[in-house]
Design a protein around this motif. Structure first.
Motif, PDB file in Angstrom:
ATOM      1  N   TYR A  44       7.354   4.111   5.092  1.00 27.90           N
ATOM      2  CA  TYR A  44       7.875   2.825   4.623  1.00 27.90           C
ATOM      3  C   TYR A  44       8.710   2.135   5.704  1.00 27.90           C
ATOM      4  N   SER A  45       9.467   2.915   6.460  1.00 27.87           N
ATOM      5  CA  SER A  45      10.420   2.367   7.430  1.00 27.87           C
ATOM      6  C   SER A  45       9.781   1.427   8.455  1.00 27.87           C
ATOM      7  N   PRO A  46       8.764   1.849   9.218  1.00 27.08           N
ATOM      8  CA  PRO A  46       8.192   0.913  10.191  1.00 27.08           C
ATOM      9  C   PRO A  46       7.490  -0.273   9.546  1.00 27.08           C
ATOM     10  N   ALA A  47       6.912  -0.068   8.363  1.00 19.69           N
ATOM     11  CA  ALA A  47       6.250  -1.193   7.686  1.00 19.69           C
ATOM     12  C   ALA A  47       7.264  -2.265   7.331  1.00 19.69           C
ATOM     13  N   TYR A  48       8.415  -1.870   6.811  1.00 22.54           N
ATOM     14  CA  TYR A  48       9.471  -2.834   6.464  1.00 22.54           C
ATOM     15  C   TYR A  48      10.057  -3.466   7.727  1.00 22.54           C
ATOM     16  N   ASN A  49      10.331  -2.655   8.725  1.00 23.21           N
ATOM     17  CA  ASN A  49      10.983  -3.143   9.942  1.00 23.21           C
ATOM     18  C   ASN A  49      10.115  -4.128  10.716  1.00 23.21           C
ATOM     19  N   MET A  50       8.799  -4.025  10.567  1.00 27.08           N
ATOM     20  CA  MET A  50       7.895  -4.907  11.301  1.00 27.08           C
ATOM     21  C   MET A  50       8.151  -6.378  10.989  1.00 27.08           C
ATOM     22  N   GLY A  51       8.471  -6.695   9.750  1.00 23.66           N
ATOM     23  CA  GLY A  51       8.694  -8.081   9.378  1.00 23.66           C
ATOM     24  C   GLY A  51      10.122  -8.360   8.979  1.00 23.66           C
ATOM     25  N   TYR A  52      10.562  -7.736   7.903  1.00 26.13           N
ATOM     26  CA  TYR A  52      11.847  -8.085   7.316  1.00 26.13           C
ATOM     27  C   TYR A  52      13.040  -7.654   8.150  1.00 26.13           C
ATOM     28  N   ASN A  53      12.886  -6.659   8.991  1.00 25.72           N
ATOM     29  CA  ASN A  53      13.985  -6.263   9.856  1.00 25.72           C
ATOM     30  C   ASN A  53      13.903  -6.950  11.217  1.00 25.72           C
ATOM     31  N   ALA A  54      12.721  -6.961  11.820  1.00 18.87           N
ATOM     32  CA  ALA A  54      12.587  -7.470  13.192  1.00 18.87           C
ATOM     33  C   ALA A  54      12.617  -8.984  13.275  1.00 18.87           C
ATOM     34  N   LEU A  55      12.143  -9.679  12.257  1.00 17.46           N
ATOM     35  CA  LEU A  55      11.925 -11.118  12.397  1.00 17.46           C
ATOM     36  C   LEU A  55      12.809 -12.012  11.538  1.00 17.46           C
ATOM     37  N   THR A  56      13.485 -11.474  10.541  1.00 19.12           N
ATOM     38  CA  THR A  56      14.128 -12.336   9.545  1.00 19.12           C
ATOM     39  C   THR A  56      15.099 -13.334  10.154  1.00 19.12           C
ATOM     40  N   TYR A  57      16.075 -12.881  10.945  1.00 22.71           N
ATOM     41  CA  TYR A  57      17.059 -13.818  11.496  1.00 22.71           C
ATOM     42  C   TYR A  57      16.453 -14.687  12.589  1.00 22.71           C
ATOM     43  N   THR A  58      15.539 -14.131  13.356  1.00 25.86           N
ATOM     44  CA  THR A  58      14.820 -14.945  14.340  1.00 25.86           C
ATOM     45  C   THR A  58      14.092 -16.083  13.640  1.00 25.86           C
TER      46      THR A  58
ATOM     47  N   LEU B 263       0.822  -1.207   0.000  1.00 30.35           N
ATOM     48  CA  LEU B 263       0.000   0.000   0.000  1.00 30.35           C
ATOM     49  C   LEU B 263       0.863   1.266   0.000  1.00 30.35           C
ATOM     50  N   ILE B 264       1.909   1.278   0.827  1.00 30.47           N
ATOM     51  CA  ILE B 264       2.766   2.463   0.937  1.00 30.47           C
ATOM     52  C   ILE B 264       3.541   2.690  -0.358  1.00 30.47           C
ATOM     53  N   PHE B 265       4.090   1.633  -0.933  1.00 32.69           N
ATOM     54  CA  PHE B 265       4.884   1.810  -2.140  1.00 32.69           C
ATOM     55  C   PHE B 265       4.024   2.204  -3.336  1.00 32.69           C
ATOM     56  N   THR B 266       2.797   1.721  -3.345  1.00 32.42           N
ATOM     57  CA  THR B 266       1.876   2.152  -4.404  1.00 32.42           C
ATOM     58  C   THR B 266       1.600   3.652  -4.284  1.00 32.42           C
ATOM     59  N   GLY B 267       1.376   4.129  -3.062  1.00 33.80           N
ATOM     60  CA  GLY B 267       1.176   5.562  -2.841  1.00 33.80           C
ATOM     61  C   GLY B 267       2.406   6.374  -3.205  1.00 33.80           C
ATOM     62  N   TRP B 268       3.581   5.862  -2.878  1.00 37.98           N
ATOM     63  CA  TRP B 268       4.855   6.501  -3.216  1.00 37.98           C
ATOM     64  C   TRP B 268       4.985   6.648  -4.740  1.00 37.98           C
ATOM     65  N   THR B 269       4.643   5.589  -5.448  1.00 35.29           N
ATOM     66  CA  THR B 269       4.736   5.601  -6.914  1.00 35.29           C
ATOM     67  C   THR B 269       3.775   6.628  -7.518  1.00 35.29           C
ATOM     68  N   VAL B 270       2.548   6.655  -7.007  1.00 32.68           N
ATOM     69  CA  VAL B 270       1.547   7.598  -7.521  1.00 32.68           C
ATOM     70  C   VAL B 270       1.977   9.041  -7.258  1.00 32.68           C
ATOM     71  N   ALA B 271       2.497   9.313  -6.059  1.00 34.13           N
ATOM     72  CA  ALA B 271       2.931  10.672  -5.717  1.00 34.13           C
ATOM     73  C   ALA B 271       4.125  11.095  -6.578  1.00 34.13           C
ATOM     74  N   SER B 272       5.049  10.154  -6.842  1.00 28.45           N
ATOM     75  CA  SER B 272       6.198  10.461  -7.697  1.00 28.45           C
ATOM     76  C   SER B 272       5.751  10.790  -9.115  1.00 28.45           C
ATOM     77  N   ALA B 273       4.771  10.022  -9.613  1.00 23.89           N
ATOM     78  CA  ALA B 273       4.237  10.289 -10.950  1.00 23.89           C
ATOM     79  C   ALA B 273       3.568  11.661 -10.996  1.00 23.89           C
ATOM     80  N   GLN B 274       2.841  11.991  -9.921  1.00 25.88           N
ATOM     81  CA  GLN B 274       2.162  13.284  -9.864  1.00 25.88           C
ATOM     82  C   GLN B 274       3.164  14.432  -9.898  1.00 25.88           C
TER      83      GLN B 274
END
Length: 528
Positions: free
Chosen positions: A394-408, A363-374
């Motif tokens: 984007y930062s907390p959304a990414y960190n919630m899974g791929y940063n906080a849990l990956t090695y665990t 959802l966030i990256f789609t919004g980022w893309t639309v705003a960049s196009a605008q």
């Protein structure tokens, strides 16, 4: 309650003991010291990666660096960043051999030595070729430390804190990134080449800390058991998981579970590379860890980690100081939310956390893309500010899974005999994806602009589908419980049967002269 009493196949006493233990880790002297030592030696290893990505971001806005290397853009800029990942890809086939044969500690030492050499060469670079070789060496050394340290954390931490300590591993990335962003902000106006040499020199600090403190950290008990050094492993478990009590019922059970599970693993597989494709369970693990390697790099984070300056150019922000301030602010924000999520997300179910992460990123990256196009179409300042807002969201959304849990999650996913290889495979795919991104991203940003972001939106949709259908749940179980996650009920029943027999026979390797808590300390230091 005696350990042997009431022990049934479906009754995991380790989890029960852990749940009943109400004493916090900071009130346990030995465990507290263990976690303090883990920070510079294991948890802090990702500071090097964070420093590198933030430094390369910041150096692009340092005029002396830009002019010294001939104003690198597009392909050349991509090559400078991508050599770090290429070095990692070249070393990864050797990482499991060193980690499994010589131990987790020696693998960390070897990786740290290589990275110190790389940082020294980078600082002293006299031309483009020397800088490239230095970056290759930095990348070559980091996987030895990452694979060994992430395994060590899972195998040495007390079960109650294992998931949270493992999640903090990636959070240390932001410490290195903040330091690098602050340093480049402070040096970018220096008129000499020290404006970029100082940040390069400081990249040696995390590896130096590892070299200093690793000698005080014990070896992984599971690795010691796998090498027939059960008495040393038992002493370490007693010292840190029972505050030195060699007669602890919890330690007896924990040791029995580790020893029995490793014996069963050896019977089931020999730990060779071919075992990854020989059995259905290992193929599933291989598929998941390969996906995680790609997803941690192809979710859009490579854009902000290495090419924030070029992204800001595309939305009308050209002032170098403003770029460095945004880089520093974003890195500090990442540290705050990344650390908070690392301490809280491990309490969630793994599938729930990963599904939430992937959907939010889409959802966030789609919004980022639309705003960049605008912005491209209208040059609207509102659209420019919206892009910056989405970058921060984007930062907390990414960190919630791929940063906080990956090695665990990876440590939980793989049994001991395949853990180093599994994390190495994850690293290989991650570095390969990173190499591709770092080489292609500047070309895509320059030639396609906002349209290039659409490819990330498509892959993020694929990530959400993959997690939904293929990710198993691993939370609230010990590593030994998870060792046969995909192997069926029969082998798990055999595992529980053998654990019960070993506990009832009381085969714990307690030295004959062990009569008090100080004996654990004596045994550990006399052997290691």
């Amino acid at each position: 309650m005696a350990i042997g009493a009431g022990f049934h196949a479906n009754d995991n006493l380790i989890n029960r003991y852990v749940q009943e233990d109400k004493v916090p880790w900071y009130k346990k002297r030995n465990l507290r010291m263990l976690y303090i030592l883990m920070f510079p030696t294991c948890i802090g290893i990702e500071m090097t990666s964070g420093f590198d990505s933030s430094m390369m971001n910041g150096l692009q806005a340092v005029p002396t660096w830009d002019s010294f290397f001939g104003h690198p853009r597009s392909t050349i800029l991509g090559l400078l960043s991508a050599l770090y990942s290429l070095g990692s890809m070249c070393s990864l086939p050797f990482v499991p051999v060193v980690t499994d044969r010589f131990g987790r500690r020696k693998a960390i030492i070897f990786g740290s030595i290589v990275m110190i050499i790389g940082a020294a060469l980078q600082t002293a670079s006299q031309d483009f070729a020397m800088f490239v070789i230095a970056r290759f060496l930095l990348g070559f050394g980091i996987p030895f430390a990452i694979v060994a340290a992430s395994s060590m954390i899972g195998e040495l931490a007390y079960p109650k804190e294992r998931a949270r300590i493992g999640s903090l591993f990636n959070a240390s990335w932001f410490i290195g990134a903040i330091v690098a962003a602050g340093v480049t902000l402070g040096t970018f106006e220096m008129p000499t080449n020290w404006g970029w040499r100082i940040p390069s020199l400081l990249q040696v600090i995390p590896s130096a800390l590892q070299m200093i403190f690793i000698w005080f950290l014990p070896e992984s008990p599971r690795w010691l058991v796998s090498k027939g050094r059960g008495e040393e492993a038992y002493a370490i478990l007693a010292k840190y998981h029972a505050e030195g009590d060699l007669n602890s019922e919890f330690v007896r059970l924990e040791f029995a579970e580790i020893e029995t599970t490793l014996e069963l693993e050896k019977e089931q597989a020999k730990g060779r590379w071919r075992d990854f494709i020989a059995a259905p369970g290992m193929r599933k693990r291989l598929l998941i860890c390969s996906f995680l390697g790609l997803a941690t790099q192809w979710s859009g984070n490579g854009l902000t980690s290495y090419y924030l300056a070029r992204i800001l150019d595309n939305v009308g922000i050209h002032d170098d100081r403003t770029k460095n301030l945004i880089n520093l602010a974003m890195t500090c924000w990442g540290f705050v939310n990344g650390t908070t999520l690392a301490l809280t997300v491990p309490k969630m179910r793994r599938r729930t956390a990963y599904m939430t992460c992937t959907i939010l990123l889409l959802l966030i990256f789609t919004g980022w893309t639309v705003a960049s196009a605008q912005y491209t179409m209208t040059a609207s300042q509102a659209a420019s500010r919206t892009v910056i807002a989405f970058i921060f969201l984007y930062s907390p959304a990414y960190n919630m899974g791929y940063n906080a849990l990956t090695y665990t999650y990876l440590v939980e996913l793989f049994p001991f005999h395949a853990r180093a290889k599994g994390i190495a495979v994850f690293q290989w795919w991650g570095r390969a994806a990173g190499f591709f991104n770092q080489f292609v991203n500047p070309i895509g940003i320059q030639n396609a602009g906002w349209k290039y972001y659409i490819s990330y939106c498509i892959f993020l949709l694929f990530e959400a589908v993959f997690v939904w259908f293929l990710f198993p749940e691993t939370s609230n179980r010990s590593l030994e419980e998870l060792a046969f996650l995909f192997e069926g009920e029969k082998i798990r029943e055999e595992q529980q049967k053998r654990i019960e027999e070993e506990v009832q026979e009381n085969r714990a390797p307690i030295p004959d002269n062990a009569s008090d808590k100080e004996s654990a300390l004596h045994v550990e230091h006399s052997k290691i």
